[in-house]
Scaffold this motif. Structure first.
Motif, PDB file in Angstrom:
ATOM      1  N   LEU A 100       0.840  -1.196   0.000  1.00 38.35           N
ATOM      2  CA  LEU A 100       0.000   0.000   0.000  1.00 38.35           C
ATOM      3  C   LEU A 100       0.879   1.252   0.000  1.00 38.35           C
ATOM      4  CD1 LEU A 100      -2.767  -0.972   2.593  1.00 38.35           C
ATOM      5  CD2 LEU A 100      -2.769  -1.282   0.102  1.00 38.35           C
ATOM      6  N   SER A 101       0.247   2.377  -0.242  1.00 36.67           N
ATOM      7  CA  SER A 101       0.981   3.639  -0.247  1.00 36.67           C
ATOM      8  C   SER A 101       1.245   4.107   1.181  1.00 36.67           C
ATOM      9  CB  SER A 101       0.171   4.708  -0.988  1.00 36.67           C
ATOM     10  OG  SER A 101      -0.974   5.067  -0.230  1.00 36.67           O
ATOM     11  N   VAL A 102       2.084   5.140   1.296  1.00 32.63           N
ATOM     12  CA  VAL A 102       2.372   5.722   2.605  1.00 32.63           C
ATOM     13  C   VAL A 102       1.084   6.220   3.251  1.00 32.63           C
ATOM     14  CG1 VAL A 102       3.482   7.666   3.766  1.00 32.63           C
ATOM     15  CG2 VAL A 102       4.749   6.341   2.059  1.00 32.63           C
ATOM     16  N   GLY A 103       0.303   6.986   2.507  1.00 31.78           N
ATOM     17  CA  GLY A 103      -0.934   7.541   3.052  1.00 31.78           C
ATOM     18  C   GLY A 103      -1.933   6.474   3.449  1.00 31.78           C
ATOM     19  N   GLU A 104      -2.044   5.429   2.639  1.00 31.66           N
ATOM     20  CA  GLU A 104      -2.964   4.334   2.965  1.00 31.66           C
ATOM     21  C   GLU A 104      -2.555   3.645   4.254  1.00 31.66           C
ATOM     22  OE1 GLU A 104      -4.499   2.886  -1.453  1.00 31.66           O
ATOM     23  OE2 GLU A 104      -2.475   2.370  -0.769  1.00 31.66           O
ATOM     24  N   ASN A 105      -1.262   3.491   4.478  1.00 34.52           N
ATOM     25  CA  ASN A 105      -0.789   2.885   5.719  1.00 34.52           C
ATOM     26  C   ASN A 105      -1.063   3.773   6.921  1.00 34.52           C
ATOM     27  OD1 ASN A 105       0.844   0.200   5.711  1.00 34.52           O
ATOM     28  ND2 ASN A 105       1.392   1.186   3.780  1.00 34.52           N
ATOM     29  N   VAL A 106      -0.833   5.058   6.786  1.00 34.66           N
ATOM     30  CA  VAL A 106      -1.052   5.968   7.901  1.00 34.66           C
ATOM     31  C   VAL A 106      -2.526   5.986   8.309  1.00 34.66           C
ATOM     32  CG1 VAL A 106      -1.012   8.400   8.618  1.00 34.66           C
ATOM     33  CG2 VAL A 106       0.933   7.433   7.373  1.00 34.66           C
ATOM     34  N   MET A 107      -3.423   5.941   7.335  1.00 35.08           N
ATOM     35  CA  MET A 107      -4.851   6.109   7.611  1.00 35.08           C
ATOM     36  C   MET A 107      -5.629   4.794   7.644  1.00 35.08           C
ATOM     37  SD  MET A 107      -4.978   9.317   8.027  1.00 35.08           S
ATOM     38  CE  MET A 107      -6.754   9.386   8.255  1.00 35.08           C
ATOM     39  N   GLY A 117     -18.319   6.563  -0.166  1.00 33.52           N
ATOM     40  CA  GLY A 117     -17.152   5.742   0.154  1.00 33.52           C
ATOM     41  C   GLY A 117     -16.018   6.554   0.745  1.00 33.52           C
ATOM     42  N   ILE A 118     -14.809   6.036   0.616  1.00 33.46           N
ATOM     43  CA  ILE A 118     -13.632   6.686   1.194  1.00 33.46           C
ATOM     44  C   ILE A 118     -13.269   7.933   0.408  1.00 33.46           C
ATOM     45  CG2 ILE A 118     -11.154   6.432   1.658  1.00 33.46           C
ATOM     46  CD1 ILE A 118     -11.647   3.456   2.111  1.00 33.46           C
ATOM     47  N   ASP A 119     -13.013   9.005   1.132  1.00 33.70           N
ATOM     48  CA  ASP A 119     -12.545  10.247   0.522  1.00 33.70           C
ATOM     49  C   ASP A 119     -11.015  10.203   0.516  1.00 33.70           C
ATOM     50  OD1 ASP A 119     -11.804  12.798  -0.189  1.00 33.70           O
ATOM     51  OD2 ASP A 119     -13.246  13.805   1.117  1.00 33.70           O
ATOM     52  N   TRP A 120     -10.440   9.658  -0.577  1.00 31.58           N
ATOM     53  CA  TRP A 120      -8.996   9.438  -0.618  1.00 31.58           C
ATOM     54  C   TRP A 120      -8.220  10.758  -0.642  1.00 31.58           C
ATOM     55  CZ3 TRP A 120      -7.022   5.353   1.122  1.00 31.58           C
ATOM     56  CH2 TRP A 120      -7.655   4.113   0.968  1.00 31.58           C
ATOM     57  N   LYS A 121      -8.781  11.773  -1.243  1.00 34.55           N
ATOM     58  CA  LYS A 121      -8.094  13.067  -1.258  1.00 34.55           C
ATOM     59  C   LYS A 121      -7.936  13.592   0.168  1.00 34.55           C
ATOM     60  CE  LYS A 121      -8.222  17.660  -3.368  1.00 34.55           C
ATOM     61  NZ  LYS A 121      -8.965  18.559  -4.306  1.00 34.55           N
ATOM     62  N   ALA A 122      -9.003  13.494   0.953  1.00 36.18           N
ATOM     63  CA  ALA A 122      -8.939  13.934   2.344  1.00 36.18           C
ATOM     64  C   ALA A 122      -8.024  13.017   3.165  1.00 36.18           C
ATOM     65  CB  ALA A 122     -10.342  13.966   2.947  1.00 36.18           C
ATOM     66  N   ALA A 123      -8.041  11.727   2.858  1.00 32.29           N
ATOM     67  CA  ALA A 123      -7.200  10.783   3.590  1.00 32.29           C
ATOM     68  C   ALA A 123      -5.728  11.108   3.400  1.00 32.29           C
ATOM     69  CB  ALA A 123      -7.498   9.358   3.130  1.00 32.29           C
ATOM     70  N   HIS A 124      -5.336  11.353   2.158  1.00 29.91           N
ATOM     71  CA  HIS A 124      -3.933  11.677   1.903  1.00 29.91           C
ATOM     72  C   HIS A 124      -3.558  13.031   2.509  1.00 29.91           C
ATOM     73  CE1 HIS A 124      -2.501   8.331  -0.555  1.00 29.91           C
ATOM     74  NE2 HIS A 124      -3.714   8.281  -1.080  1.00 29.91           N
ATOM     75  N   ARG A 125      -4.508  13.954   2.517  1.00 31.50           N
ATOM     76  CA  ARG A 125      -4.221  15.255   3.122  1.00 31.50           C
ATOM     77  C   ARG A 125      -3.995  15.105   4.626  1.00 31.50           C
ATOM     78  NH1 ARG A 125      -8.158  17.751   1.051  1.00 31.50           N
ATOM     79  NH2 ARG A 125      -9.641  17.561   2.784  1.00 31.50           N
ATOM     80  N   ARG A 126      -4.846  14.331   5.278  1.00 35.35           N
ATOM     81  CA  ARG A 126      -4.677  14.109   6.726  1.00 35.35           C
ATOM     82  C   ARG A 126      -3.386  13.354   7.016  1.00 35.35           C
ATOM     83  NH1 ARG A 126      -9.605  11.610   9.829  1.00 35.35           N
ATOM     84  NH2 ARG A 126      -7.962  11.699  11.430  1.00 35.35           N
ATOM     85  N   ALA A 127      -3.061  12.399   6.154  1.00 34.90           N
ATOM     86  CA  ALA A 127      -1.808  11.650   6.348  1.00 34.90           C
ATOM     87  C   ALA A 127      -0.615  12.579   6.208  1.00 34.90           C
ATOM     88  CB  ALA A 127      -1.722  10.508   5.340  1.00 34.90           C
ATOM     89  N   ALA A 128      -0.644  13.449   5.207  1.00 26.41           N
ATOM     90  CA  ALA A 128       0.454  14.389   4.998  1.00 26.41           C
ATOM     91  C   ALA A 128       0.596  15.332   6.190  1.00 26.41           C
ATOM     92  CB  ALA A 128       0.233  15.179   3.720  1.00 26.41           C
ATOM     93  N   LEU A 138       6.804  13.753   3.019  1.00 27.29           N
ATOM     94  CA  LEU A 138       6.788  12.587   2.147  1.00 27.29           C
ATOM     95  C   LEU A 138       5.624  12.658   1.171  1.00 27.29           C
ATOM     96  CD1 LEU A 138       7.381   9.700   4.740  1.00 27.29           C
ATOM     97  CD2 LEU A 138       9.085  10.797   3.291  1.00 27.29           C
ATOM     98  N   ASP A 139       5.814  12.052   0.014  1.00 30.90           N
ATOM     99  CA  ASP A 139       4.731  11.869  -0.932  1.00 30.90           C
ATOM    100  C   ASP A 139       3.848  10.742  -0.417  1.00 30.90           C
ATOM    101  OD1 ASP A 139       3.005  11.410  -3.005  1.00 30.90           O
ATOM    102  OD2 ASP A 139       4.539  10.956  -4.502  1.00 30.90           O
ATOM    103  N   THR A 140       2.663  11.073   0.050  1.00 30.65           N
ATOM    104  CA  THR A 140       1.811  10.051   0.670  1.00 30.65           C
ATOM    105  C   THR A 140       1.312   9.024  -0.331  1.00 30.65           C
ATOM    106  OG1 THR A 140      -0.186  11.382   0.388  1.00 30.65           O
ATOM    107  CG2 THR A 140       1.067  11.662   2.453  1.00 30.65           C
ATOM    108  N   ARG A 141       1.444   9.317  -1.630  1.00 30.28           N
ATOM    109  CA  ARG A 141       1.002   8.347  -2.639  1.00 30.28           C
ATOM    110  C   ARG A 141       2.136   7.414  -3.076  1.00 30.28           C
ATOM    111  NH1 ARG A 141      -4.122   9.688  -4.210  1.00 30.28           N
ATOM    112  NH2 ARG A 141      -4.794  11.788  -3.638  1.00 30.28           N
ATOM    113  N   SER A 142       3.322   7.610  -2.554  1.00 31.96           N
ATOM    114  CA  SER A 142       4.436   6.719  -2.891  1.00 31.96           C
ATOM    115  C   SER A 142       4.264   5.386  -2.168  1.00 31.96           C
ATOM    116  CB  SER A 142       5.767   7.357  -2.500  1.00 31.96           C
ATOM    117  OG  SER A 142       5.819   7.595  -1.100  1.00 31.96           O
ATOM    118  N   ALA A 143       4.821   4.332  -2.761  1.00 26.82           N
ATOM    119  CA  ALA A 143       4.704   3.000  -2.172  1.00 26.82           C
ATOM    120  C   ALA A 143       5.513   2.923  -0.883  1.00 26.82           C
ATOM    121  CB  ALA A 143       5.177   1.942  -3.151  1.00 26.82           C
TER     122      ALA A 143
END
Length: 511
Positions: A100-107, A117-128, A138-143
């Motif tokens: 999974l990506s960095v952001g997916e792992n954090v959230m 469903g899941i608001d991935w834009k908001a998820a990556h923003r919160r992870a960042a 970090l780029d939260t969309r990186s593996a």
């Protein structure tokens, strides 16, 4: 910054007792953790550190005692229960999803949702945002797999903060990190401490303990030794409290360290600059005929890493090895065996004794490995060898047909020693040969090592019991934080001096 002692603990464990079949793993241990502190849990292998952590995180049920978190008595039945109470753990082996990506792992499991469903834009923003609060851009969309272990551990900490952790347990987080990565981790730890997160820190690196800790709790053999403010516990006293004192029965054994060794001859083993990145800084070591070289240091100091590289159990990335003056490539244990070097691992269950085989079958394994699978040992020869070593080492019961798994720990260790002595080695490496065995078996093994070295066998001897190392070895290689910090003549140092050397010596002053 130290924790405010007037503030009630966020975690208070009282009288914690845990029993396993035949083992009292924790015996009435007390432990407390305050908001805004780094509290290090110290002790040698088997002291009870991991068991205490698993009691706190719901992995092990508690047989007796009380756990209070946030002022409430708790009985956690799973790690999820502990996590719901604000307790998160980051282990040495990062427990994240590499695909999974960095952001997916954090959230993960806490993604913001909309009606669709899941608001991935908001998820990556919160992870960042969470990563940025820890000083990570970090780029939260990186593996996740594209990042180093050090960064992955920081990502795991960010995930814990998303879960609103009040308590963060860091279990050997620096074991695979280089110095720069350790500093990056410690910067994050200091940020969390400033935010009043309570941090339980476990490490075998003394320098790191004294750099980051506010308090230290020491366990030994499942019991509480004491709790100390870090600035009130000198390093030498910490080491002494961790290792304890040797039992009177063993202290009564005569020292063999006074025997002189001829070091003008060619050494049986000479290793120069042997090391492996992330495991051991380059080390030089020599062993002469009939010499016992002790390797001393706390658990995690690099003792085992050194001998595994010498034996070829792990591949060295640098350095040169000579056996009797000839270059030797110990790329595998088979090469070492061919050079008449034997190795008895500290992990006798996983890397030594084969429980389902008989005592006799375990003893002849080393000879068979040296001869090769196509040259079977005649039964009469095998029987004679087995009988000789059962008698010589006092294996009890003296039944060659008994499954080795049915023997006591001390007798299993004797069988392992018999296996390697039967190969007629010139050098034997003994890694913690007396750990976890009774006093009588310890004495038997120590006497046998002394006897064999007097006959010309060279020995590298590792033990957490420093008095044992002083008694057995003529020369002591001292390790700390995965590097060699010096050598000592055992005739010129006592236990207090060795403890002080381990705790305080620097490479510069040792040179």
């Amino acid at each position: 910054m130290s924790a405010d002692t007037a503030v009630p603990p966020v975690v208070e464990m009282t009288g914690i007792t845990i029993r396993f079949p035949g083992v009292l793993a924790l015996d009435g241990v007390d432990f407390s953790l305050r908001p805004g502190e780094v509290h290090s849990l110290m002790g040698e292998n088997g002291a009870g550190k991991s068991t205490l952590i698993k009691a706190l995180t719901g992995v092990y049920p508690v047989d007796a005692g009380e756990i209070v978190v946030g002022g409430r008595p708790r009985r956690f039945t799973s790690p999820a229960d502990a996590q719901d109470a604000g307790i998160s753990t980051v282990y040495q082996e990062v427990n994240l999803c590499a695909n999974l990506s960095v952001g997916e792992n954090v959230m993960l499991g806490h993604e913001p949702r909309t009606a669709t469903g899941i608001d991935w834009k908001a998820a990556h923003r919160r992870a960042a945002d969470q990563l940025e609060s820890l000083g990570l851009n970090l780029d939260t969309r990186s593996a996740l797999s594209s990042h180093s272990i050090a960064i992955q551990q920081l990502i795991a900490i960010a995930r814990a903060m998303v879960l609103d952790a009040k308590v963060l347990i860091l279990d050997e987080p620096t074991s695979s990190l280089d110095r720069g990565e350790v500093e990056q981790l410690f910067d994050v730890v200091r940020e969390l401490r400033a935010k009043r997160v309570a941090i339980l820190f476990v490490s075998h690196f003394l320098d790191q303990i004294y750099e980051i800790s506010d308090r230290i709790t020491v366990l030994r053999n499942g019991r509480l030794v004491g709790e100390y403010a870090v600035d009130e516990l000198p390093r030498g006293e910490l080491v002494s409290r961790m290792i304890g004192r040797e039992l009177d029965e063993l202290a009564a054994l005569a020292s063999v360290a006074d025997r002189s060794i001829d070091r003008s001859a060619t050494p049986v083993l000479r290793a120069t600059g042997v090391g492996r990145r992330g495991s051991l800084e380059p080390v030089d070591i020599e062993v002469y005929e009939g010499e016992v070289v002790g390797v001393a240091g706390l658990l995690g100091s690099g003792r085992t890493e050194l001998v595994r590289l010498l034996y070829g159990a792990d591949r060295a990335e640098s350095g040169r090895i000579e056996v009797n003056g000839r270059p030797a490539k110990h790329a595998t244990p088979r090469h070492a065996i061919e050079n008449r070097i034997a190795f008895s691992s500290e992990n006798r269950r996983a890397e030594g004794i084969i429980s389902d085989l008989t005592v006799a079958e375990n003893i002849v394994l080393g000879i068979q490995a040296r001869r090769g699978a196509m040259r079977r040992i005649p039964q009469s020869e095998a029987d004679a060898i087995v009988a000789e070593y059962i008698a010589a080492l006092g294996v009890r019961p003296a039944d060659p047909d008994m499954p080795a798994g049915n023997l006591s720990g001390g007798n299993q260790q004797k069988v392992l020693l018999a296996r390697w002595l039967a190969t007629a080695p010139e050098l034997i490496v003994l890694d913690e040969p007396t750990r976890g065995i009774d006093v009588g078996a310890k004495a038997d093994i120590q006497r046998k090592v002394a006897e064999l070295s007097a006959r010309g066998l060279s020995v590298i001897f590792i033990s957490s019991e420093l008095e044992e190392v002083l008694r057995i070895a003529q020369r002591i290689v001292v390790m700390r934080d995965r590097r060699k910090i010096g050598e000592l003549d055992s005739r010129e140092v006592d236990l207090d001096g060795l403890i002080d050397y381990i705790a305080h010596q620097t490479e510069e002053s040792a040179a």
